[in-house]
Scaffold this motif. Sequence first.
Motif, PDB file in Angstrom:
ATOM      1  N   THR A  27       2.547  -1.474  -1.121  1.00 20.50           N
ATOM      2  CA  THR A  27       3.116  -2.382  -0.120  1.00 20.50           C
ATOM      3  C   THR A  27       4.515  -1.922   0.273  1.00 20.50           C
ATOM      4  OG1 THR A  27       1.832  -4.172  -1.040  1.00 20.50           O
ATOM      5  CG2 THR A  27       3.677  -4.806   0.365  1.00 20.50           C
ATOM      6  N   LEU A  28       5.320  -1.574  -0.713  1.00 21.74           N
ATOM      7  CA  LEU A  28       6.680  -1.093  -0.416  1.00 21.74           C
ATOM      8  C   LEU A  28       6.614   0.231   0.353  1.00 21.74           C
ATOM      9  CD1 LEU A  28       8.513  -1.798  -3.805  1.00 21.74           C
ATOM     10  CD2 LEU A  28       8.931  -2.928  -1.601  1.00 21.74           C
ATOM     11  N   ALA A  29       5.729   1.098  -0.066  1.00 22.29           N
ATOM     12  CA  ALA A  29       5.644   2.420   0.587  1.00 22.29           C
ATOM     13  C   ALA A  29       5.298   2.263   2.069  1.00 22.29           C
ATOM     14  CB  ALA A  29       4.611   3.292  -0.118  1.00 22.29           C
ATOM     15  N   ASN A  30       4.442   1.274   2.369  1.00 21.06           N
ATOM     16  CA  ASN A  30       4.032   1.066   3.771  1.00 21.06           C
ATOM     17  C   ASN A  30       5.021   0.217   4.561  1.00 21.06           C
ATOM     18  OD1 ASN A  30       1.664   2.567   4.096  1.00 21.06           O
ATOM     19  ND2 ASN A  30       0.416   0.993   3.087  1.00 21.06           N
ATOM     20  N   ASP A  31       6.055  -0.284   3.894  1.00 20.37           N
ATOM     21  CA  ASP A  31       7.002  -1.191   4.563  1.00 20.37           C
ATOM     22  C   ASP A  31       8.052  -0.389   5.337  1.00 20.37           C
ATOM     23  OD1 ASP A  31       8.530  -3.309   5.358  1.00 20.37           O
ATOM     24  OD2 ASP A  31       9.516  -3.566   3.407  1.00 20.37           O
ATOM     25  N   THR A  32       7.620   0.263   6.392  1.00 18.25           N
ATOM     26  CA  THR A  32       8.500   1.093   7.222  1.00 18.25           C
ATOM     27  C   THR A  32       7.827   1.287   8.573  1.00 18.25           C
ATOM     28  OG1 THR A  32       9.351   3.356   7.514  1.00 18.25           O
ATOM     29  CG2 THR A  32       7.410   3.123   6.121  1.00 18.25           C
ATOM     30  N   PRO A  33       8.625   1.429   9.626  1.00 14.67           N
ATOM     31  CA  PRO A  33       8.005   1.705  10.928  1.00 14.67           C
ATOM     32  C   PRO A  33       7.475   3.133  11.027  1.00 14.67           C
ATOM     33  CG  PRO A  33      10.394   1.456  11.145  1.00 14.67           C
ATOM     34  CD  PRO A  33      10.064   1.168   9.715  1.00 14.67           C
ATOM     35  N   PHE A  34       7.897   4.007  10.098  1.00 18.86           N
ATOM     36  CA  PHE A  34       7.485   5.414  10.146  1.00 18.86           C
ATOM     37  C   PHE A  34       6.210   5.644   9.347  1.00 18.86           C
ATOM     38  CE2 PHE A  34      12.166   5.628  10.649  1.00 18.86           C
ATOM     39  CZ  PHE A  34      12.217   6.249  11.881  1.00 18.86           C
ATOM     40  N   GLY A  35       5.601   6.798   9.523  1.00 14.30           N
ATOM     41  CA  GLY A  35       4.386   7.139   8.769  1.00 14.30           C
ATOM     42  C   GLY A  35       4.121   8.632   8.803  1.00 14.30           C
ATOM     43  N   LEU A  36       5.124   9.428   8.428  1.00 14.64           N
ATOM     44  CA  LEU A  36       4.912  10.878   8.507  1.00 14.64           C
ATOM     45  C   LEU A  36       4.250  11.410   7.240  1.00 14.64           C
ATOM     46  CD1 LEU A  36       5.088  13.362  10.175  1.00 14.64           C
ATOM     47  CD2 LEU A  36       7.455  13.661   9.510  1.00 14.64           C
ATOM     48  N   SER A  37       4.965  11.376   6.091  1.00 10.10           N
ATOM     49  CA  SER A  37       4.368  11.887   4.862  1.00 10.10           C
ATOM     50  C   SER A  37       4.663  10.923   3.722  1.00 10.10           C
ATOM     51  CB  SER A  37       4.903  13.289   4.533  1.00 10.10           C
ATOM     52  OG  SER A  37       6.269  13.225   4.204  1.00 10.10           O
ATOM     53  N   ALA A  38       3.889  11.074   2.638  1.00  9.73           N
ATOM     54  CA  ALA A  38       4.077  10.212   1.473  1.00  9.73           C
ATOM     55  C   ALA A  38       3.567  10.957   0.262  1.00  9.73           C
ATOM     56  CB  ALA A  38       3.290   8.908   1.632  1.00  9.73           C
ATOM     57  N   SER A  39       4.194  10.709  -0.904  1.00  8.21           N
ATOM     58  CA  SER A  39       3.635  11.327  -2.096  1.00  8.21           C
ATOM     59  C   SER A  39       3.502  10.314  -3.221  1.00  8.21           C
ATOM     60  CB  SER A  39       4.422  12.565  -2.526  1.00  8.21           C
ATOM     61  OG  SER A  39       5.709  12.223  -2.917  1.00  8.21           O
ATOM     62  N   LEU A  40       2.584  10.644  -4.128  1.00  5.29           N
ATOM     63  CA  LEU A  40       2.260   9.766  -5.263  1.00  5.29           C
ATOM     64  C   LEU A  40       2.214  10.607  -6.520  1.00  5.29           C
ATOM     65  CD1 LEU A  40       1.108   6.976  -6.336  1.00  5.29           C
ATOM     66  CD2 LEU A  40      -1.134   8.055  -6.143  1.00  5.29           C
ATOM     67  N   PHE A  41       2.767  10.073  -7.612  1.00  2.00           N
ATOM     68  CA  PHE A  41       2.709  10.751  -8.909  1.00  2.00           C
ATOM     69  C   PHE A  41       1.962   9.869  -9.892  1.00  2.00           C
ATOM     70  CE2 PHE A  41       6.043  12.542  -6.462  1.00  2.00           C
ATOM     71  CZ  PHE A  41       5.884  13.903  -6.687  1.00  2.00           C
ATOM     72  N   THR A  42       0.847  10.397 -10.392  1.00  2.00           N
ATOM     73  CA  THR A  42      -0.001   9.647 -11.316  1.00  2.00           C
ATOM     74  C   THR A  42      -0.953  10.622 -11.982  1.00  2.00           C
ATOM     75  OG1 THR A  42      -1.544   7.789 -11.522  1.00  2.00           O
ATOM     76  CG2 THR A  42      -1.822   9.184  -9.587  1.00  2.00           C
ATOM     77  N   ARG A  43      -1.555  10.202 -13.116  1.00  2.00           N
ATOM     78  CA  ARG A  43      -2.652  10.985 -13.710  1.00  2.00           C
ATOM     79  C   ARG A  43      -3.984  10.277 -13.476  1.00  2.00           C
ATOM     80  NH1 ARG A  43       1.423  11.591 -18.198  1.00  2.00           N
ATOM     81  NH2 ARG A  43       1.658  13.821 -18.573  1.00  2.00           N
ATOM     82  N   ASP A  44      -3.954   9.170 -12.746  1.00  2.00           N
ATOM     83  CA  ASP A  44      -5.129   8.322 -12.567  1.00  2.00           C
ATOM     84  C   ASP A  44      -5.811   8.692 -11.246  1.00  2.00           C
ATOM     85  OD1 ASP A  44      -6.855   6.263 -11.903  1.00  2.00           O
ATOM     86  OD2 ASP A  44      -5.497   4.659 -12.517  1.00  2.00           O
ATOM     87  N   LEU A  45      -6.979   9.306 -11.342  1.00  2.00           N
ATOM     88  CA  LEU A  45      -7.665   9.766 -10.140  1.00  2.00           C
ATOM     89  C   LEU A  45      -7.998   8.600  -9.202  1.00  2.00           C
ATOM     90  CD1 LEU A  45      -9.044  12.027  -8.531  1.00  2.00           C
ATOM     91  CD2 LEU A  45     -11.085  11.660  -9.912  1.00  2.00           C
ATOM     92  N   GLY A  46      -8.389   7.470  -9.795  1.00  2.00           N
ATOM     93  CA  GLY A  46      -8.717   6.312  -8.961  1.00  2.00           C
ATOM     94  C   GLY A  46      -7.506   5.857  -8.160  1.00  2.00           C
ATOM     95  N   ALA A  47      -6.354   5.811  -8.799  1.00  2.00           N
ATOM     96  CA  ALA A  47      -5.130   5.392  -8.098  1.00  2.00           C
ATOM     97  C   ALA A  47      -4.798   6.386  -6.995  1.00  2.00           C
ATOM     98  CB  ALA A  47      -3.971   5.286  -9.095  1.00  2.00           C
ATOM     99  N   ALA A  48      -5.006   7.670  -7.277  1.00  2.00           N
ATOM    100  CA  ALA A  48      -4.698   8.698  -6.280  1.00  2.00           C
ATOM    101  C   ALA A  48      -5.564   8.511  -5.039  1.00  2.00           C
ATOM    102  CB  ALA A  48      -4.921  10.086  -6.876  1.00  2.00           C
ATOM    103  N   LEU A  49      -6.853   8.296  -5.247  1.00  2.00           N
ATOM    104  CA  LEU A  49      -7.755   8.158  -4.107  1.00  2.00           C
ATOM    105  C   LEU A  49      -7.485   6.859  -3.344  1.00  2.00           C
ATOM    106  CD1 LEU A  49     -10.999   9.594  -5.715  1.00  2.00           C
ATOM    107  CD2 LEU A  49      -9.543  10.666  -3.976  1.00  2.00           C
ATOM    108  N   ARG A  50      -7.153   5.805  -4.077  1.00  2.00           N
ATOM    109  CA  ARG A  50      -6.824   4.543  -3.389  1.00  2.00           C
ATOM    110  C   ARG A  50      -5.558   4.696  -2.560  1.00  2.00           C
ATOM    111  NH1 ARG A  50      -5.949  -0.768  -6.714  1.00  2.00           N
ATOM    112  NH2 ARG A  50      -5.421  -1.753  -4.721  1.00  2.00           N
ATOM    113  N   PHE A  51      -4.567   5.372  -3.131  1.00  2.00           N
ATOM    114  CA  PHE A  51      -3.312   5.600  -2.400  1.00  2.00           C
ATOM    115  C   PHE A  51      -3.590   6.395  -1.126  1.00  2.00           C
ATOM    116  CE2 PHE A  51       0.636   7.981  -1.550  1.00  2.00           C
ATOM    117  CZ  PHE A  51       1.562   6.956  -1.559  1.00  2.00           C
ATOM    118  N   ALA A  52      -4.369   7.460  -1.269  1.00  2.00           N
ATOM    119  CA  ALA A  52      -4.685   8.302  -0.107  1.00  2.00           C
ATOM    120  C   ALA A  52      -5.334   7.476   0.995  1.00  2.00           C
ATOM    121  CB  ALA A  52      -5.590   9.454  -0.528  1.00  2.00           C
TER     122      ALA A  52
END
Length: 484
Positions: free
Chosen positions: A403-428
């Motif tokens: 929610t915080l990551a999406n709280d911006t008028p911009f949307g160019l790039s984003a990165s996520l750090f995790t070892r959880d494949l499910g979280a990675a795919l959900r974030f993507a």
Amino acid sequence: MTSGQIPIARSFVAGEWRDGAPAPDLNPARPSEVVAETRLADAALAAEAVQAARAAFPGWRAMPPPARGEILRRSAGVLERRAEDVGREFAREEGKTLAEAVGEVRRAVAILRYYAAQTLEPDGETYPSASPSMLLYARREPLGVVLAITPWNFPIAIPAWKIAPALAYGNTVVWKPAELTPLTSVRLLESLREGGLPDGVLNLVVGRGSAVGDALTGHPEVDAITFTGSNAVGRAIQRKAVELGTKVQLELGGKNPAVVLADADLDHAANQVARGAFLSAGQKCTATSRVIVDRAIAGAFLDRLASLAGSWKLGDPLDPETRVGPVVSEPALRSILGYLDEGRAGGGEFLVGGDRADELGDGYFVRPTVISSLNRDSRLLREEIFGPVAVTLESDGFEEAVTLANDTPFGLSASLFTRDLGAALRFAQEIRAGVVKVNQESAGIEFQAPFGGMKQSSSGSREQGKVAREFFTQWKTVYVDRAP
Ligand code: NAP
Ligand code: MG
């Protein structure tokens, strides 16, 4: 192109170097050092450049695509042989470290080769027709005159990824580079000329946006505009283009988040976030500028990040030890310091940095900075700072982080750090950004894949890779019936 020791950066129109009003091109690490003398074009020369591109279009369009590709391939070879020299001038002109500058020149070489190869790809499709005597096909054709307007922060890669596809697909080009990087622009143009590009096919207008912008973007002979730069300038160009019916493509700013979940490898994450936030002094459209850290590991992560920020060598881009160079100009320096003052006044906690590095003389050096505890409505969390500044936020778990990551008028790039494949795919899936990186910094892209932003970061079209063809060509559909 050289007078004495100082090179001269001029416009190049219809195959001729053209003079203009002199202006110095300074080294941001040592502003008393003149890297080149610029000769600024005026509006009349800009209009001539468009006419030259128009005049050259029929011949260039008629050249078989593989022959156009051969010119791009030879140009790549010329630029590759000069990569070290061009990179050194570029580091002095723009302030990127030598390694980053030479790396970017080599990337431009690879992009020229990539689009050279694209000239051998299929350029259309055939369709089954309802009539048995019909040959029905559709082909991609060039648009005509393309205007490329480019920023200073990737002064050779961005021009390459606009100009190479524009030319490969048969358009002629007028290129207006940023005022701050005229010399690097001249070097790319010289490589294309030496590769055999005919007169008028690529015209370089070295001039200020305020002086030549309207003459170019409002010119009725411009068929399409590809722009990378700030939102304010880009949207104004888009409004005018819509009115004139000119095809337009924009890649704009960002406020890119890096999300660090509680299970991340913290050493790896800190190193990648530092790279995203501080390399090129934070002056990448894809730079990390908001760091969203899970509360459970916030202390441990931010200690690591601050320690990297404080230890990376800030200094002359030509020194091989340097990891962070100056910011590009005095106005850029003032703007960044203004944000830092505002952060202090707003109660931000500075974990490291926060000021100009005065010990480095009059160069435009800002210390890599990490700020936490800002108010949610702080401008530092909402606007692109375009300097080596990471602002941090804490979150509880995945949902709040996204929610915080999406709280911006911009949307160019984003990165996520995790070892959880499910979280990675959900974030993507849930992040609204055109480029998503998992366990990697938000900056750093590969030219064979589509690139561009969502929301306010783009006009919605994509650059690079094969999708570049979408913008730089148009379909023609042909129905051929056998004569009765
Ligand atoms: P900028 O000020 O918008 O300048 C971009 C280009 O537009 C320059 O060549 C500039 O010329 C020109 N320009 C200025 N006014 C103009 C006018 N009225 N008409 C026509 N052209 C005009 O941006 P910048 O400061 O160079 O670049 C930084 C910005 O670019 C940041 O916001 C960054 O995020 C964005 N960026 C985006 C991407 C992406 O792919 N999304 C990539 C890199 C950078 P002058 O230099 O002569 O003013
Ligand atoms: Mg400069």
